[in-house]
Design a protein around this motif. Structure first.
Motif, PDB file in Angstrom:
ATOM      1  N   GLU A 125       0.520 -24.238 -49.263  1.00 49.99           N
ATOM      2  CA  GLU A 125       0.658 -25.046 -48.045  1.00 49.99           C
ATOM      3  C   GLU A 125       2.116 -25.096 -47.579  1.00 49.99           C
ATOM      4  N   SER A 126       3.051 -25.221 -48.522  1.00 49.64           N
ATOM      5  CA  SER A 126       4.462 -25.263 -48.118  1.00 49.64           C
ATOM      6  C   SER A 126       4.952 -23.883 -47.685  1.00 49.64           C
ATOM      7  N   LYS A 127       4.377 -22.837 -48.249  1.00 54.10           N
ATOM      8  CA  LYS A 127       4.700 -21.492 -47.755  1.00 54.10           C
ATOM      9  C   LYS A 127       4.162 -21.310 -46.335  1.00 54.10           C
ATOM     10  N   ARG A 128       2.983 -21.846 -46.076  1.00 53.88           N
ATOM     11  CA  ARG A 128       2.442 -21.798 -44.713  1.00 53.88           C
ATOM     12  C   ARG A 128       3.372 -22.538 -43.745  1.00 53.88           C
ATOM     13  N   MET A 129       3.849 -23.713 -44.176  1.00 55.14           N
ATOM     14  CA  MET A 129       4.745 -24.481 -43.316  1.00 55.14           C
ATOM     15  C   MET A 129       6.042 -23.727 -43.079  1.00 55.14           C
ATOM     16  N   ALA A 130       6.552 -23.084 -44.128  1.00 57.76           N
ATOM     17  CA  ALA A 130       7.776 -22.294 -43.981  1.00 57.76           C
ATOM     18  C   ALA A 130       7.571 -21.171 -42.963  1.00 57.76           C
ATOM     19  N   GLU A 131       6.425 -20.504 -43.050  1.00 55.31           N
ATOM     20  CA  GLU A 131       6.137 -19.448 -42.074  1.00 55.31           C
ATOM     21  C   GLU A 131       6.112 -20.014 -40.658  1.00 55.31           C
ATOM     22  N   ASN A 132       5.482 -21.181 -40.488  1.00 54.84           N
ATOM     23  CA  ASN A 132       5.401 -21.762 -39.154  1.00 54.84           C
ATOM     24  C   ASN A 132       6.766 -22.214 -38.649  1.00 54.84           C
ATOM     25  N   LEU A 133       7.612 -22.711 -39.547  1.00 49.97           N
ATOM     26  CA  LEU A 133       8.979 -23.055 -39.163  1.00 49.97           C
ATOM     27  C   LEU A 133       9.708 -21.820 -38.629  1.00 49.97           C
ATOM     28  N   ILE A 134       9.536 -20.703 -39.309  1.00 45.16           N
ATOM     29  CA  ILE A 134      10.187 -19.466 -38.872  1.00 45.16           C
ATOM     30  C   ILE A 134       9.668 -19.045 -37.504  1.00 45.16           C
ATOM     31  N   ILE A 135       8.349 -19.097 -37.330  1.00 43.57           N
ATOM     32  CA  ILE A 135       7.753 -18.754 -36.036  1.00 43.57           C
ATOM     33  C   ILE A 135       8.288 -19.685 -34.943  1.00 43.57           C
ATOM     34  N   SER A 136       8.401 -20.975 -35.263  1.00 43.21           N
ATOM     35  CA  SER A 136       8.851 -21.960 -34.281  1.00 43.21           C
ATOM     36  C   SER A 136      10.306 -21.745 -33.900  1.00 43.21           C
ATOM     37  N   TYR A 137      11.154 -21.470 -34.894  1.00 41.99           N
ATOM     38  CA  TYR A 137      12.565 -21.194 -34.603  1.00 41.99           C
ATOM     39  C   TYR A 137      12.715 -19.908 -33.791  1.00 41.99           C
ATOM     40  N   SER A 138      11.855 -18.950 -34.070  1.00 37.49           N
ATOM     41  CA  SER A 138      11.906 -17.712 -33.299  1.00 37.49           C
ATOM     42  C   SER A 138      11.552 -17.982 -31.839  1.00 37.49           C
ATOM     43  N   TYR A 139      10.505 -18.768 -31.637  1.00 34.08           N
ATOM     44  CA  TYR A 139      10.065 -19.095 -30.282  1.00 34.08           C
ATOM     45  C   TYR A 139      11.112 -19.926 -29.538  1.00 34.08           C
ATOM     46  N   GLN A 140      11.670 -20.929 -30.223  1.00 33.26           N
ATOM     47  CA  GLN A 140      12.559 -21.874 -29.547  1.00 33.26           C
ATOM     48  C   GLN A 140      14.009 -21.409 -29.484  1.00 33.26           C
ATOM     49  N   TYR A 141      14.452 -20.674 -30.525  1.00 29.64           N
ATOM     50  CA  TYR A 141      15.870 -20.306 -30.588  1.00 29.64           C
ATOM     51  C   TYR A 141      16.123 -18.808 -30.650  1.00 29.64           C
ATOM     52  N   GLY A 142      15.080 -18.020 -30.640  1.00 30.94           N
ATOM     53  CA  GLY A 142      15.262 -16.573 -30.618  1.00 30.94           C
ATOM     54  C   GLY A 142      15.604 -15.947 -31.959  1.00 30.94           C
ATOM     55  N   ILE A 143      15.323 -16.646 -33.064  1.00 31.18           N
ATOM     56  CA  ILE A 143      15.598 -16.097 -34.391  1.00 31.18           C
ATOM     57  C   ILE A 143      14.726 -14.867 -34.630  1.00 31.18           C
ATOM     58  N   LYS A 144      15.323 -13.803 -35.160  1.00 30.32           N
ATOM     59  CA  LYS A 144      14.576 -12.608 -35.531  1.00 30.32           C
ATOM     60  C   LYS A 144      14.119 -12.730 -36.984  1.00 30.32           C
ATOM     61  N   TYR A 145      12.886 -12.300 -37.256  1.00 32.15           N
ATOM     62  CA  TYR A 145      12.370 -12.485 -38.607  1.00 32.15           C
ATOM     63  C   TYR A 145      11.405 -11.369 -38.990  1.00 32.15           C
ATOM     64  N   LYS A 146      11.217 -11.229 -40.300  1.00 27.02           N
ATOM     65  CA  LYS A 146      10.107 -10.499 -40.904  1.00 27.02           C
ATOM     66  C   LYS A 146       9.585 -11.375 -42.047  1.00 27.02           C
ATOM     67  N   ILE A 147       8.281 -11.433 -42.184  1.00 26.11           N
ATOM     68  CA  ILE A 147       7.648 -12.190 -43.267  1.00 26.11           C
ATOM     69  C   ILE A 147       6.862 -11.220 -44.138  1.00 26.11           C
ATOM     70  N   ALA A 148       7.107 -11.291 -45.448  1.00 28.16           N
ATOM     71  CA  ALA A 148       6.418 -10.416 -46.403  1.00 28.16           C
ATOM     72  C   ALA A 148       5.542 -11.268 -47.311  1.00 28.16           C
ATOM     73  N   ARG A 149       4.250 -11.052 -47.254  1.00 26.41           N
ATOM     74  CA  ARG A 149       3.309 -11.768 -48.120  1.00 26.41           C
ATOM     75  C   ARG A 149       3.028 -10.898 -49.341  1.00 26.41           C
ATOM     76  N   ILE A 150       3.634 -11.288 -50.451  1.00 26.79           N
ATOM     77  CA  ILE A 150       3.651 -10.456 -51.657  1.00 26.79           C
ATOM     78  C   ILE A 150       2.562 -10.884 -52.627  1.00 26.79           C
ATOM     79  N   ALA A 151       1.938  -9.895 -53.269  1.00 24.70           N
ATOM     80  CA  ALA A 151       0.866 -10.174 -54.218  1.00 24.70           C
ATOM     81  C   ALA A 151       1.185  -9.597 -55.590  1.00 24.70           C
ATOM     82  N   HIS A 152       1.267 -10.460 -56.591  1.00 21.48           N
ATOM     83  CA  HIS A 152       1.311 -10.077 -58.010  1.00 21.48           C
ATOM     84  C   HIS A 152       2.352  -8.998 -58.306  1.00 21.48           C
ATOM     85  N   CYS A 153       3.588  -9.283 -57.969  1.00 19.83           N
ATOM     86  CA  CYS A 153       4.691  -8.374 -58.261  1.00 19.83           C
ATOM     87  C   CYS A 153       5.211  -8.678 -59.672  1.00 19.83           C
TER      88      CYS A 153
END
Length: 347
Positions: A179-207
């Motif tokens: 849930e907190s990872k979901r919130m972090a992703e949404n924060l990034i999306i929101s900052y990108s929308y509002q402030y133009g932050i560039k981002y990439k999100i990597a959802r990693i499995a069992h590294c």
């Protein structure tokens, strides 16, 4: 750790792949949680680019334990690493320009998740807010390591794509992590929308790989490799029917580097190696058979009311989007296990 022969072979393999590393030349890179397994390997690649290609990359390593950073990198003898000792939940102050922020500061092991859920939430939410404010100040690009767990329970699909949505029980204690990872992703999306932050999100499995915690981590690969290294019998608390697919660190870092340097911003990618799905039981017997001289046995002490960390069936991750960037996993399961065990037996 940087000078370990297994790590050096992995880093050399990554360095020789067809990745446009020139984009890192003369750049300043902040890595949060730089002592973690994945973060350490990412940092080692940048160090290696400086050592072998004179890239002049300045690495800012945000950690809480500078002694561990010294053991991993010998940074006090290098000019390309700046240690920043602090918790990511505190405001981050850096005077110099920052080009990339590789945001990896977050515990992910089940035991920490259940013993310190508030700490998990703080790192993923408050920590991400601090990183985003720094990115906003420096006009830096963010690469955020998320998790396959953000998908939760996905029904009616054979595989999960990046735009799929699943269910999470928000009043389940262990949901603090996804849930907190979901919130972090949404924060990034929101900052990108509002402030133009560039981002990439990597959802990693069992590294997994060198640098993972093999002592009381709680994740199956960590625990089994720990048993092998310590010559202990493998004790399974269930029938071992659960299926997993593991991604060796070399392949995971290669994917992260490709994603970082790709020119398509504001993207989300799955990172997983789905080529060798295996049950926990078969994984345990595989390790037993790989090391016959250790005389390890696989035992079952089944607990009827085992409190499973994951309470729903695994669905494979679709990695087509990542593969279109010319990525594919190259390390087989047995090779990855051998590398990891050898790393710990050398230390």
């Amino acid at each position: 750790m940087y000078k370990n022969i297994i790590v050096q072979e992995d880093i050399e393999n990554i360095r020789e792949q067809k990745i446009d590393f020139e984009k890192f030349r003369n750049k300043n890179v902040l890595i949060t949680g730089a002592n973690g397994m994945i973060a350490s390997y990412y940092m080692f690649v940048l160090m290696s680019l400086n050592d072998f290609k004179n890239m002049n990359i300045k690495i800012y390593a945000l950690v809480r334990n500078v002694e561990k950073l010294e053991r991993n990198t010998n940074y006090s003898m290098r000019t390309d690493i700046v240690a920043i000792k602090q918790d990511v939940c505190e405001k981050i102050n850096i005077d110099e320009n920052i080009d990339y922020i590789i945001h990896m500061a977050s515990s992910a092991d089940p035991k920490t998740i259940t013993s310190n859920p508030v700490g998990i939430i703080n790192a993923n939410v408050l920590g991400t807010l601090n990183v985003l404010e720094l990115a906003r100040e420096k006009s830096a690009e963010i690469i955020f390591t998320s998790t396959r767990e953000v998908y939760g329970k996905v029904e009616g699909k054979e595989e999960i794509k990046e735009n799929d949505i699943g269910l999470l029980d928000n009043v389940e204690l262990r949901s603090c992590y996804p849930e907190s990872k979901r919130m972090a992703e949404n924060l990034i999306i929101s900052y990108s929308y509002q402030y133009g932050i560039k981002y990439k999100i990597a959802r990693i499995a069992h590294c997994y790989g060198p640098g993972m915690n093999i002592k009381e981590d709680g994740r199956i690969m960590s625990d089994l490799i720990g048993d092998v290294v310590q010559n202990k019998d493998i004790i399974l608390k269930s029938k071992g029917d659960m299926k997993r697919a593991f991604c060796y660190i070399l392949d995971g870092i290669t994917a992260l580097l490709i994603i970082t340097l790709d020119e398509n911003y504001n993207q989300i990618y799955n990172i997983a190696n789905e080529t060798e799905e295996i049950t926990v039981r078969d994984l345990a017997y595989l390790m037993k058979d790989m090391y016959p001289n250790k005389k390890i046995d696989v035992k079952f002490e089944i607990e009827e009311n085992t409190n499973k960390y994951v309470k729903f069936e695994r669905v494979r991750l679709n990695t087509n989007k990542l593969e279109k960037l010319s990525w594919k996993p190259i390390i087989k399961l047995k090779e990855g296990i051998q590398n990891t065990v050898y790393f710990y037996e050398m230390n």
